[in-house]
Write an enzyme that holds these catalytic residues in place. Structure first.
Site, PDB file in Angstrom:
ATOM      1  N   TYR A  40      -0.208  -8.818  -8.280  1.00 27.38           N
ATOM      2  CA  TYR A  40      -1.386  -8.434  -7.514  1.00 27.38           C
ATOM      3  C   TYR A  40      -2.579  -9.286  -7.930  1.00 27.38           C
ATOM      4  CZ  TYR A  40       1.108  -3.975  -6.855  1.00 27.38           C
ATOM      5  OH  TYR A  40       2.026  -3.006  -6.553  1.00 27.38           O
ATOM      6  N   HIS A  91      -2.316  -3.999  -2.677  1.00 25.59           N
ATOM      7  CA  HIS A  91      -0.957  -4.447  -2.376  1.00 25.59           C
ATOM      8  C   HIS A  91      -0.692  -5.788  -3.054  1.00 25.59           C
ATOM      9  CE1 HIS A  91      -0.513  -1.233   0.512  1.00 25.59           C
ATOM     10  NE2 HIS A  91      -1.697  -1.557   1.004  1.00 25.59           N
ATOM     11  N   LYS A 112       5.826  -9.893   1.445  1.00 22.22           N
ATOM     12  CA  LYS A 112       5.387 -10.551   0.217  1.00 22.22           C
ATOM     13  C   LYS A 112       5.934 -11.982   0.209  1.00 22.22           C
ATOM     14  CE  LYS A 112       5.099  -6.208  -2.186  1.00 22.22           C
ATOM     15  NZ  LYS A 112       4.070  -5.803  -1.280  1.00 22.22           N
TER      16      LYS A 112
END
Length: 170
Positions: free
Chosen positions: A110, A116, A147
């Site tokens: 992060y 997120h 991601k």
């Protein structure tokens, strides 16, 4: 951080019930996992914080050294050493680093104060081989949870190089 916070060894992690630990480490810096009134840290997190002089880890009444915590981690995970190098590098750069076991990776990373994570990290030694199928599977999972997949390669000199691997559609 001024005063060293006491943590206690419990299997493959350490914990503290001190409010100071929860406020300074969990709330302010993103370390560990909070369960009830206990803050649990992985052995990698504990080793990092002991090395920085922020916490001490007790096993019964005996304080464990950084080297002893490292050996415990290495006994439980043969790749603890390279994972620690990557964890340390990312933390030293100011990122929040958490486990990504549920995503099939080593870490999720992060930006500071982000809700997120942006990246999933898979750690490899430079001498290791990764099959195209393994790489594809990891990229698919990362893409599926929005991601970026990053391979952290640790060479013989313990230098870390990061490679972002993307899914491209033509």
């Amino acid at each position: 951080m001024k005063k060293v916070i006491e943590f206690y060894l419990s299997g493959d992690r350490v914990y503290s019930t001190r409010e100071k630990a929860i406020n300074q480490l969990y709330n302010n810096r993103g370390y560990g996992e909070l369960k009830g009134n206990k803050l649990f840290l992985s052995l990698i997190e504990a080793a990092y914080l002991v090395e920085r002089g922020w916490i001490k880890v007790l096993d019964e009444d005996r304080e464990l050294t950084f080297e002893e915590i490292f050996k415990l981690g290495k006994r439980k995970d043969e790749d603890f050493d390279i994972k620690y190098l990557v964890y340390k590098d990312l933390r030293d750069r100011g990122y929040i680093v958490k486990s990504a076991l549920k995503f099939g990776s080593h870490f999720r990373v992060y930006r500071k104060n982000a809700e997120h994570s942006d990246w999933l990290i898979w750690v490899l030694r430079e001498s290791e081989k990764l099959s195209p199928n393994d790489m594809t599977a990891r990229v698919r999972v990362a893409h599926g949870v929005r991601k970026n997949m990053v391979m952290a390669i640790v060479d013989e000199d313990n230098d870390v190089v990061y490679y972002k691997i993307e899914w491209i559609k033509f």
